[in-house]
Design a protein around this motif. Sequence first.
Motif, mmCIF file in Angstrom:
data_model
loop_
_atom_site.group_PDB
_atom_site.id
_atom_site.type_symbol
_atom_site.label_atom_id
_atom_site.label_comp_id
_atom_site.label_asym_id
_atom_site.label_seq_id
_atom_site.Cartn_x
_atom_site.Cartn_y
_atom_site.Cartn_z
ATOM 1 N N GLU A 297 -0.694 1.723 -2.870
ATOM 2 C CA GLU A 297 -1.143 0.461 -2.288
ATOM 3 C C GLU A 297 -2.202 0.746 -1.232
ATOM 4 O OE1 GLU A 297 0.633 -2.972 0.639
ATOM 5 O OE2 GLU A 297 1.921 -2.285 -1.009
ATOM 6 N N ILE A 298 -3.350 0.082 -1.372
ATOM 7 C CA ILE A 298 -4.452 0.230 -0.420
ATOM 8 C C ILE A 298 -4.880 -1.165 0.019
ATOM 9 C CG2 ILE A 298 -6.782 1.117 -0.030
ATOM 10 C CD1 ILE A 298 -6.325 3.070 -2.331
ATOM 11 N N ASP A 299 -4.826 -1.423 1.303
ATOM 12 C CA ASP A 299 -5.202 -2.734 1.851
ATOM 13 C C ASP A 299 -4.477 -3.875 1.144
ATOM 14 O OD1 ASP A 299 -6.918 -1.610 3.704
ATOM 15 O OD2 ASP A 299 -8.659 -1.701 2.370
ATOM 16 N N GLY A 300 -3.200 -3.659 0.869
ATOM 17 C CA GLY A 300 -2.399 -4.710 0.257
ATOM 18 C C GLY A 300 -2.610 -4.888 -1.227
ATOM 19 N N GLN A 301 -3.405 -4.010 -1.873
ATOM 20 C CA GLN A 301 -3.656 -4.112 -3.306
ATOM 21 C C GLN A 301 -3.194 -2.832 -3.992
ATOM 22 O OE1 GLN A 301 -7.914 -4.963 -3.126
ATOM 23 N NE2 GLN A 301 -7.495 -7.095 -3.656
ATOM 24 N N ASP A 302 -2.629 -2.987 -5.184
ATOM 25 C CA ASP A 302 -2.086 -1.847 -5.917
ATOM 26 C C ASP A 302 -3.149 -1.216 -6.805
ATOM 27 O OD1 ASP A 302 0.488 -2.124 -4.869
ATOM 28 O OD2 ASP A 302 1.025 -3.634 -6.370
#
Length: 218
Positions: free
Chosen positions: A43-48
Amino acid sequence: MTILSPALDAAFAGARVTMFGALRMQLPEGLDVRLLDGSAEIEIDGQDYYGHVDGFGSWESIDEIEDGFGDEAPGTSITILAESDEAAALMSDPDNQGSVVTVMVGARDDATGLSIGDPYVPLRGIVDVPVHSFGLRKCSVDFDIVSEMDYLMLNDEDRVMSSNFHRRVWPDEAGMDHVTGVAENGYWGTNPPTGGVEKVTGWKAVRQAIDTNRQASF
């Protein structure tokens, strides 16, 4: 001073670090593809981000990111292994030209599976040309990626300091309708035209004088 975030800088300075590469491709029709360079999920900045995206494919490789010189912007090439012929056709769509592509490098916290700090972004660019490639039991698409700075090098020769162009951009703005006495031309995205007289010096001037005398003697 490092260009990395403090947390990522500390992770890379440690004795053991799990690095990852992440790729985001924002294609037309709202298709947002987020891939990793391995079989994992982060997960990066709330995105998978995934090692494989259903209906699309997986990220095979990326070429060395080359610096730009002169009127060339930095760029690279990215290869995606297409999941199917339909996915390859989707990637090869000419409408993908100009789509935003972001390449990131980061470190994973093995205990939580999360990204440590903010990933480093070595390139944020746009798709220049997608190329559909075939091989032995392999179907892939190569994307030539150029930096967004490439937009700054386009020759916008239609942009001039005139009322017509001004109104084309701002239809209801009449600020240039009665402008007169402009002493200098403003050239946007191109070099000013050169004059008709060329000044010749050095050995070139000597050679030109010799050729002129030869022609006069005949």
